[in-house]
Design a protein around this motif. Structure first.
Motif, PDB file in Angstrom:
ATOM      1  N   HIS A  34       0.441  12.380  28.644  1.00 20.32           N
ATOM      2  CA  HIS A  34      -0.715  12.713  27.811  1.00 20.32           C
ATOM      3  C   HIS A  34      -0.196  12.938  26.394  1.00 20.32           C
ATOM      4  O   HIS A  34       0.526  13.900  26.135  1.00 20.32           O
ATOM      5  N   GLU A  55      -5.074  19.251  25.473  1.00 18.69           N
ATOM      6  CA  GLU A  55      -5.803  18.073  24.992  1.00 18.69           C
ATOM      7  C   GLU A  55      -7.306  18.329  24.870  1.00 18.69           C
ATOM      8  O   GLU A  55      -8.039  17.488  24.349  1.00 18.69           O
ATOM      9  N   TRP A  56      -7.742  19.502  25.317  1.00 17.65           N
ATOM     10  CA  TRP A  56      -9.169  19.867  25.229  1.00 17.65           C
ATOM     11  C   TRP A  56      -9.461  20.719  24.000  1.00 17.65           C
ATOM     12  O   TRP A  56     -10.552  21.256  23.851  1.00 17.65           O
ATOM     13  N   HIS A 103      -7.809   9.312  24.986  1.00 17.27           N
ATOM     14  CA  HIS A 103      -8.280  10.468  25.753  1.00 17.27           C
ATOM     15  C   HIS A 103      -9.682  10.833  25.263  1.00 17.27           C
ATOM     16  O   HIS A 103     -10.292  10.099  24.484  1.00 17.27           O
ATOM     17  N   HIS A 104     -10.195  11.984  25.727  1.00 14.73           N
ATOM     18  CA  HIS A 104     -11.584  12.339  25.392  1.00 14.73           C
ATOM     19  C   HIS A 104     -11.794  12.521  23.890  1.00 14.73           C
ATOM     20  O   HIS A 104     -12.928  12.454  23.422  1.00 14.73           O
ATOM     21  N   TYR A 147      -4.166   5.058  30.764  1.00 13.59           N
ATOM     22  CA  TYR A 147      -5.271   6.002  30.951  1.00 13.59           C
ATOM     23  C   TYR A 147      -6.330   5.638  29.916  1.00 13.59           C
ATOM     24  O   TYR A 147      -6.006   5.354  28.753  1.00 13.59           O
ATOM     25  N   TRP A 199      -6.300   3.715  34.269  1.00 12.20           N
ATOM     26  CA  TRP A 199      -6.547   5.045  34.840  1.00 12.20           C
ATOM     27  C   TRP A 199      -7.774   5.637  34.136  1.00 12.20           C
ATOM     28  O   TRP A 199      -7.654   6.354  33.144  1.00 12.20           O
ATOM     29  N   ASP A 201     -11.064   8.079  33.723  1.00  4.74           N
ATOM     30  CA  ASP A 201     -11.108   9.529  33.986  1.00  4.74           C
ATOM     31  C   ASP A 201     -12.489  10.100  33.683  1.00  4.74           C
ATOM     32  O   ASP A 201     -13.217   9.571  32.844  1.00  4.74           O
ATOM     33  N   THR A 202     -12.798  11.193  34.346  1.00  4.63           N
ATOM     34  CA  THR A 202     -14.072  11.921  34.224  1.00  4.63           C
ATOM     35  C   THR A 202     -15.286  10.985  34.151  1.00  4.63           C
ATOM     36  O   THR A 202     -15.908  10.859  33.104  1.00  4.63           O
ATOM     37  N   ARG A 230     -11.158   7.200  39.495  1.00  7.02           N
ATOM     38  CA  ARG A 230     -11.983   7.920  38.521  1.00  7.02           C
ATOM     39  C   ARG A 230     -12.833   6.986  37.672  1.00  7.02           C
ATOM     40  O   ARG A 230     -13.466   7.412  36.709  1.00  7.02           O
ATOM     41  N   ASP A 243      -7.223  17.155  39.985  1.00  4.67           N
ATOM     42  CA  ASP A 243      -6.002  17.519  39.265  1.00  4.67           C
ATOM     43  C   ASP A 243      -5.222  18.567  40.057  1.00  4.67           C
ATOM     44  O   ASP A 243      -5.774  19.606  40.444  1.00  4.67           O
ATOM     45  N   TRP A 265      -1.760  19.392  30.100  1.00  4.12           N
ATOM     46  CA  TRP A 265      -1.402  17.964  30.148  1.00  4.12           C
ATOM     47  C   TRP A 265      -0.860  17.568  28.774  1.00  4.12           C
ATOM     48  O   TRP A 265       0.276  17.159  28.647  1.00  4.12           O
TER      49      TRP A 265
HETATM   50  O1  FHN Z   1     -10.308  16.222  31.315  1.00  4.74           O
HETATM   51  C1  FHN Z   1      -9.169  15.544  31.788  1.00  4.74           C
HETATM   52  C2  FHN Z   1      -7.899  16.289  31.486  1.00  4.74           C
HETATM   53  O2  FHN Z   1      -7.780  16.488  30.116  1.00  4.74           O
HETATM   54  C3  FHN Z   1      -6.723  15.477  32.002  1.00  4.74           C
HETATM   55  O3  FHN Z   1      -6.666  14.228  31.369  1.00  4.74           O
HETATM   56  C4  FHN Z   1      -6.873  15.275  33.488  1.00  4.74           C
HETATM   57  C5  FHN Z   1      -5.770  14.451  34.133  1.00  4.74           C
HETATM   58  O4  FHN Z   1      -6.090  14.149  35.436  1.00  4.74           O
HETATM   59  N1  FHN Z   1      -8.133  14.598  33.768  1.00  4.74           N
HETATM   60  C6  FHN Z   1      -9.319  15.239  33.245  1.00  4.74           C
HETATM   61  C7  FHN Z   1      -9.785  16.348  34.097  1.00  4.74           C
HETATM   62  O5  FHN Z   1      -9.781  16.044  35.428  1.00  4.74           O
END
Ligand code: FHN
Length: 425
Positions: A34, A55-56, A103-104, A147, A199, A201-202, A230, A243, A265
């Motif tokens: 990450h 990272e949030w 990432h987000h 990711y 990968w 995610d969310t 995911r 996670d 992360w």
């Molecule tokens: O919100 C993300 C988090 O920041 C991180 O990347 C993880 C890794 O599995 N995935 C999310 C939460 O499940």
């Protein structure tokens, strides 16, 4: 289904026997990375420590887009060295790497023509780190996956998650998928050579039709590229556990646990809660004994350095795997399950018994394998000296050394002539 794996993040049933996953099934252990702008604040914003994962930070501190995006001008990771990162994963015994391409927070770690909020156009660094990693992975024989946060994007007006800059009522998520996500995927799956996996995610509110359209795009661009669970809507090539979640018992799916070495992360300067090497190795063995893969994360600093405590742990795991890798790679869950002091993995004709608590005197009573074990030796013993095997009712007794040869996990190889007796799935 085990609680650790949510059904919407599970495996598409047709993928369970798909040979495209064979390399992944053998691999068992991967490196998650990450890395992004959040490594600069590293958990602190305007002098205040922001709780939660690094990272949030943009979300937790509700940092306006116009302020957060300024971080790009400071992102200059001059100590980034793709060759070093790939070599570390190799030394750790990891067979694939997955790095955050976006990432987000919406920042792209790759040069993109879709928007300028990316490492090449918006930072003084100007280097495409995914390109460098892709080239290095090719050179060193490492699979590389990306990711990609397909639903949450706090920078984009139509992405999900940012309700402090943008009105959620006015968002057009389909437009975001069409004008940003799909063109990004096109770039990622066109400009970086063979991509092992995406990968996602969310998934959150993404619909089945939208998930399917992303799956189809990936398939069309790189048919061999895997897609993680995911993606959402039970459409992934393999299931994704929560996670740091490990199922209670073996799961008859292709599945993976993504996990942290400390708590965060993305890099956070004050997170020193590093898991110990025995803990990390037990988690790896536990996961593999239940049929899963372990994707273990590191969070490099803004300079491009993987924190030393992570490096040390990965190298120690690699040392153990150098000796005991045969009991991990390419194995399936073994016949001895749900016994607290050991785990088991298997290959045709062999059961690998991972003994965590060595009994005093070295008398190991293996439950329920009477009649199935023809011989035994320590995997770490190059001479493969035979250990005495006897019976005790329906159990097998292995007479090992009085003291544990490996304080973390001593692997006994139990040989059987019946190649099928060791198959538990
Ligand atoms: O919100 C993300 C988090 O920041 C991180 O990347 C993880 C890794 O599995 N995935 C999310 C939460 O499940």
């Amino acid at each position: 289904m085990d609680d650790a794996i949510r059904s919407d993040r599970s495996q598409r049933p047709e993928a369970r026997h798909d040979p495209r996953l064979n390399w992944w099934r053998e691999a068992k252990f991967g490196l998650f990375i990450h890395w992004g702008l959040y490594a600069i604040p590293a958990g602190e914003w305007k002098g205040e420590k922001i709780p939660g994962i690094g990272e949030w930070i943009m979300h937790r501190a509700r940092i306006p887009v116009r302020e957060y995006e300024q971080l790009a001008q400071q992102f200059n990771p001059v100590r980034f060295d793709a060759a070093e990162w790939v070599a570390l994963a190799k030394k750790a015994g990891q067979k694939y790497m997955v790095i955050t391409s976006k990432h987000h927070d919406g920042f792209c770690l790759f040069g993109s023509k879709v928007n300028r909020y990316n490492i090449v156009d918006a930072t003084p660094f100007r280097r495409d780190v995914l390109k460098e990693l892709a080239a290095e992975c090719q050179r060193q024989g490492m699979r590389l996956g990306f990711y990609y946060s397909q639903t949450q994007d706090w920078h984009h007006p139509n992405g999900v998650g940012n309700d402090w800059d943008y009105d959620p009522q006015k968002k057009d998520f389909q437009a975001y998928l069409d004008d940003t996500v799909k063109p990004h995927l096109r770039e990622l799956l066109t400009n970086y050579g063979p991509v092992a996996l995406i990968w996602f995610d969310t998934p959150l509110s993404i619909t089945a039709a939208q998930s399917r359209s992303l799956l189809e795009l990936c398939r069309q661009l790189q048919p061999d590229c895997l897609v993680c669970g995911r993606l959402g809507n039970t459409l992934g090539d393999y299931a994704s556990a929560g996670d740091n979640k490990i199922p209670q018992r073996a799961v008859d799916l292709d599945w993976e646990t993504p996990a942290t070495i400390n708590d965060t992360w993305g890099y956070k300067s004050d997170d020193h809660n590093w898991k110990s090497v025995p803990d990390l190795l037990h988690k790896l063995v536990d996961i593999v004994s239940k049929g899963g893969n372990y994707l273990l994360n590191v969070g490099p600093t803004a300079e491009g350095i993987i924190p030393q405590p992570s490096v040390e742990r990965l190298l120690a795991m690699g040392q153990w795997l150098k000796v005991n890798g045969e009991s991990i790679y390419g194995t399936r869950p073994g016949p001895i399950q749900e016994v607290p002091w050991c785990r088991s993995t298997a290959k045709p004709g062999k059961v690998y018994l991972h003994v965590w608590d060595w009994p005093q005197g070295g008398r190991i009573v293996v439950p329920g394998l009477a009649g199935q074990v023809q011989g035994a030796y320590l995997l770490a013993d190059p001479a493969r000296q035979a250990l005495r095997v006897s019976l005790q009712g329906g159990d097998v007794v292995i007479h090992g050394p009085a003291a544990a040869p490996d304080a973390i996990d001593t692997v006994l190889v139990l040989q059987s002539q019946d190649r099928d007796s060791t198959h538990s799935r």
